[in-house]
Design an enzyme around this catalytic site. Structure first.
Site, PDB file in Angstrom:
ATOM      1  N   LYS A 178       0.658  -1.092   0.570  1.00  0.00           N
ATOM      2  CA  LYS A 178      -0.021   0.244   0.022  1.00  0.00           C
ATOM      3  C   LYS A 178       1.237   0.969   0.101  1.00  0.00           C
ATOM      4  O   LYS A 178       2.122   1.045   0.261  1.00  0.00           O
ATOM      5  CB  LYS A 178      -0.748  -0.561   1.345  1.00  0.00           C
ATOM      6  CG  LYS A 178      -1.825   0.246   0.939  1.00  0.00           C
ATOM      7  CD  LYS A 178      -3.179   0.540   0.563  1.00  0.00           C
ATOM      8  CE  LYS A 178      -4.417   1.433  -0.004  1.00  0.00           C
ATOM      9  NZ  LYS A 178      -5.296   0.545  -0.629  1.00  0.00           N
TER      10      LYS A 178
ATOM     11  N   ASP B 197      -6.876   4.484  -5.090  1.00  0.00           N
ATOM     12  CA  ASP B 197      -7.767   4.056  -3.526  1.00  0.00           C
ATOM     13  C   ASP B 197      -8.013   5.722  -2.594  1.00  0.00           C
ATOM     14  O   ASP B 197      -8.470   6.608  -4.106  1.00  0.00           O
ATOM     15  CB  ASP B 197      -6.650   3.834  -2.034  1.00  0.00           C
ATOM     16  CG  ASP B 197      -7.654   3.784  -1.555  1.00  0.00           C
ATOM     17  OD1 ASP B 197      -7.923   2.577  -0.615  1.00  0.00           O
ATOM     18  OD2 ASP B 197      -7.721   4.441  -0.071  1.00  0.00           O
TER      19      ASP B 197
HETATM   20  P1  NDP Z   1     -12.922   7.979  -3.212  1.00  0.00           P
HETATM   21  O1  NDP Z   1     -11.867   8.882  -2.758  1.00  0.00           O
HETATM   22  O2  NDP Z   1     -12.699   7.791  -4.440  1.00  0.00           O
HETATM   23  O3  NDP Z   1     -14.450   8.253  -2.110  1.00  0.00           O
HETATM   24  C1  NDP Z   1     -14.166   8.456  -0.983  1.00  0.00           C
HETATM   25  C2  NDP Z   1     -15.182   9.264  -0.367  1.00  0.00           C
HETATM   26  O4  NDP Z   1     -15.159   9.333   0.882  1.00  0.00           O
HETATM   27  C3  NDP Z   1     -15.578  10.479  -0.915  1.00  0.00           C
HETATM   28  O5  NDP Z   1     -16.858  10.954  -0.468  1.00  0.00           O
HETATM   29  C4  NDP Z   1     -14.505  10.864   0.643  1.00  0.00           C
HETATM   30  O6  NDP Z   1     -15.347  12.406   1.619  1.00  0.00           O
HETATM   31  C5  NDP Z   1     -15.496   9.588   1.827  1.00  0.00           C
HETATM   32  N1  NDP Z   1     -14.137  10.528   2.903  1.00  0.00           N
HETATM   33  C6  NDP Z   1     -12.516  10.429   3.077  1.00  0.00           C
HETATM   34  N2  NDP Z   1     -12.183  10.314   3.652  1.00  0.00           N
HETATM   35  C7  NDP Z   1     -12.858  10.790   4.632  1.00  0.00           C
HETATM   36  C8  NDP Z   1     -13.495  11.332   5.978  1.00  0.00           C
HETATM   37  N3  NDP Z   1     -12.299  10.673   6.802  1.00  0.00           N
HETATM   38  N4  NDP Z   1     -14.521  11.176   6.685  1.00  0.00           N
HETATM   39  C9  NDP Z   1     -15.540  11.109   6.299  1.00  0.00           C
HETATM   40  N5  NDP Z   1     -15.243  11.003   4.608  1.00  0.00           N
HETATM   41  C10 NDP Z   1     -14.085  10.206   4.273  1.00  0.00           C
HETATM   42  O7  NDP Z   1     -11.913   6.428  -2.376  1.00  0.00           O
HETATM   43  P2  NDP Z   1     -12.756   4.758  -2.796  1.00  0.00           P
HETATM   44  O8  NDP Z   1     -14.117   4.900  -2.848  1.00  0.00           O
HETATM   45  O9  NDP Z   1     -11.862   4.386  -3.621  1.00  0.00           O
HETATM   46  O10 NDP Z   1     -12.512   4.726  -1.173  1.00  0.00           O
HETATM   47  C11 NDP Z   1     -12.885   4.635  -0.170  1.00  0.00           C
HETATM   48  C12 NDP Z   1     -12.925   3.637   0.628  1.00  0.00           C
HETATM   49  O11 NDP Z   1     -12.905   2.440  -0.018  1.00  0.00           O
HETATM   50  C13 NDP Z   1     -11.779   3.533   1.306  1.00  0.00           C
HETATM   51  O12 NDP Z   1     -11.117   2.644   2.247  1.00  0.00           O
HETATM   52  C14 NDP Z   1     -10.377   2.966   0.349  1.00  0.00           C
HETATM   53  O13 NDP Z   1      -9.368   2.106   0.976  1.00  0.00           O
HETATM   54  C15 NDP Z   1     -11.586   1.409   0.465  1.00  0.00           C
HETATM   55  N6  NDP Z   1     -11.644   0.428  -0.870  1.00  0.00           N
HETATM   56  C16 NDP Z   1     -11.579   1.331  -1.930  1.00  0.00           C
HETATM   57  C17 NDP Z   1     -10.870   0.478  -3.210  1.00  0.00           C
HETATM   58  C18 NDP Z   1     -11.017   1.301  -4.865  1.00  0.00           C
HETATM   59  O14 NDP Z   1     -10.963   0.088  -5.443  1.00  0.00           O
HETATM   60  N7  NDP Z   1     -11.153   2.653  -4.814  1.00  0.00           N
HETATM   61  C19 NDP Z   1     -10.943  -1.124  -3.277  1.00  0.00           C
HETATM   62  C20 NDP Z   1     -10.725  -1.755  -1.916  1.00  0.00           C
HETATM   63  C21 NDP Z   1     -10.842  -0.698  -0.705  1.00  0.00           C
HETATM   64  P3  NDP Z   1     -14.750  13.614   0.361  1.00  0.00           P
HETATM   65  O15 NDP Z   1     -15.008  13.908  -0.694  1.00  0.00           O
HETATM   66  O16 NDP Z   1     -15.869  15.019   1.492  1.00  0.00           O
HETATM   67  O17 NDP Z   1     -13.239  13.689   0.917  1.00  0.00           O
END
Ligand code: NDP
Length: 449
Positions: free
Chosen positions: A126, A166
């Site tokens: 990671k 991510d």
């Molecule tokens: P994105 O950046 O596309 O989206 C993240 C979302 O979560 C946004 O809506 C963001 O809001 C919100 N967010 C981020 N940080 C916070 C926080 N501290 N508190 C509240 N809301 C928050 O990321 P992903 O969708 O790719 O990833 C989301 C989760 O899924 C993570 O935990 C990641 O590790 C996990 N994941 C992702 C994978 C992937 O293929 N993308 C695979 C496996 C797991 P804002 O825009 O306001 O920051």
């Protein structure tokens, strides 16, 4: 508790005092594999657990870049190459101001187990940076990605370490990272990054894979417990990659998704979320979720301001935390239970605190653990790598079918490990045990390394 486990846990706590997320992830795994450790006293002599929880290496580097206003800013970059036991290091890159060594280590550690569950030949890694892409221009993002890759390229390669996206790293960032890698290395190494655009080596369904996979896992878990998604109310935190495609698949299965969120607040639209609008705001305009109200003034916007995110106060059957770690606290879990939730599916990595996860399981709420339930993304990343090696593309339906099979098999592995140790519906322990057994076998086979 088993003496060997106790010793390892004390050791890891002493050595990583200031890394709470990493400790949380390690403690969750170690405590849940106790029945296996009890059966294998021989693991202590070969320090199997100590080797599994210690990263093979961590690279930390300086990432300077010039902002549009001429100011130079320095960020910190990380890559944790945690385990190459069953394949090259594989795991995403996170760009978010909260990124630190603890967060990258916890994500890398979880990734080893997740990747083992997919049944594909990928190790765990990671990386990321404390850079915040929010509000930056395209040029700033490009310069940052180029600077980040200028160092990272020394450590990665399609048979060494394959990063992906991510939080804060999507197709745009992967494109800039890939371009810079190719330029420095002077080689077209298609499989060095996954989550690429479709025009230069990306795979169909990669964008959708984590969210779709979460719903495939949820479908299996519900079916096992004589339930289904049809007609269920669903709330989804986040409005990013995972949340959006989980929402799409949940809608396809006949669920009613009534709420989504971002870090500032949540939208509650009891008539059903307008997903096309969410995609427009988040994927195209890169805006804030409250802008949803411009088109749907009758929906409600609730700002986040307490310990419990407002999205977990909404009455729902199924909650899908798809934003970030520890977003479901014990109090949030209690609210979900009071409101009659039957299942929680972890789309984000470790979104439930340890206390919240225990509470949900002990109160009969089905919990789909992140290591298993969100493994669809990395699984299809591995399928993207295979396509790059074959120099051949699979159709959308072919990849989606594969994803469906992989997620169904992951659920079966979690269930069968839980059954074997009489753990009932504790799929979290089931996932940890199934992955651990595979990794332990590989470790023993490869000697002391
Ligand atoms: P994105 O950046 O596309 O989206 C993240 C979302 O979560 C946004 O809506 C963001 O809001 C919100 N967010 C981020 N940080 C916070 C926080 N501290 N508190 C509240 N809301 C928050 O990321 P992903 O969708 O790719 O990833 C989301 C989760 O899924 C993570 O935990 C990641 O590790 C996990 N994941 C992702 C994978 C992937 O293929 N993308 C695979 C496996 C797991 P804002 O825009 O306001 O920051």
């Amino acid at each position: 508790m088993n003496e060997y486990l106790k010793k390892v846990l004390n050791g890891v706590r002493e050595k990583n005092l200031y890394e709470p997320e990493y400790l949380q992830a390690v403690e969750e795994v170690l405590t849940s594999i106790e029945p296996v450790i009890n059966q294998h006293p021989e693991y202590e002599k070969i320090a199997l657990l100590e080797r599994m929880i210690e990263p093979e290496r961590i690279v930390i580097f300086r990432v300077p870049y010039v902002m549009d206003n001429g100011q130079t800013v320095v960020h910190r970059g990380y890559r944790v190459q945690f385990s190459s036991l069953i394949g090259p290091y594989k795991g995403g890159l996170r760009f978010h101001p909260s990124v630190n060594q603890s967060i990258i280590k916890f994500l890398g550690f979880e990734q080893i187990f997740k990747n083992a569950l997919t049944g594909l030949p990928i190790g765990g890694g990671k990386g990321g940076s404390d850079f915040d892409p929010k509000g930056k221009s395209d040029d700033e993002i490009m310069r940052f990605c180029q600077s980040f890759m200028t160092e990272l390229q020394r450590h990665i390669g399609q048979d060494i370490d394959i990063p992906a996206g991510d939080i804060g790293v999507g197709e745009r960032e992967i494109g800039y990272l890939f371009g810079q890698y190719k330029r420095i290395k002077d080689i077209y190494e298609g499989g060095v990054l996954t989550g690429k655009g479709l025009s230069y080596g990306g795979s169909l369904v990669r964008k959708e894979a984590t969210g779709f996979g979460l719903i495939y896992f949820m479908r299996e878990m519900l079916a096992e417990n004589k339930q289904s998604l049809a007609g269920k109310t669903v709330t989804i935190s986040g409005a990013g990659n995972v949340a959006i495609y989980a929402c799409q698949k949940a809608l396809e299965y006949g669920a009613n998704v009534v709420a989504m969120s971002d870090s500032k607040g949540c939208i509650y639209d009891k008539n059903g979320i307008d997903l096309n609008l969410i995609k427009q705001i988040k994927e195209v305009e890169r805006g804030r979720i409250f802008e949803y109200l411009k088109k749907h003034p009758k929906a409600e916007y609730i700002e986040c301001n307490g310990e419990v995110s407002p999205i977990w106060e909404i009455k729902t059957d199924i909650a899908l935390p798809c934003a970030t770690q520890n977003e479901v606290t014990l109090n949030a879990a209690k609210r979900l239970a009071e409101n009659g939730a039957i299942a929680v599916g972890e789309g984000a990595n470790m979104p439930c605190t340890k206390e919240a996860a225990e509470y949900l399981i002990n109160n009969g709420i089905l919990l789909a653990p992140s290591k298993a339930a969100n493994a669809g993304g990395v699984a299809i990343s591995a399928v993207e790598m295979s396509q790059n090696s074959m120099r051949y593309y699979l159709s959308f339906d072919e990849v989606d079918k594969k994803l469906n099979e992989i997620m169904t098999n992951i659920f079966k592995s979690c269930k069968s490990a839980a059954n074997q140790y009489n753990l009932g519906n504790n799929y979290t322990a089931g996932a940890n045990i199934a992955a651990f057994n595979k990794l332990a076998q590989a470790m023993i086979a490869q000697g002391i390394v």
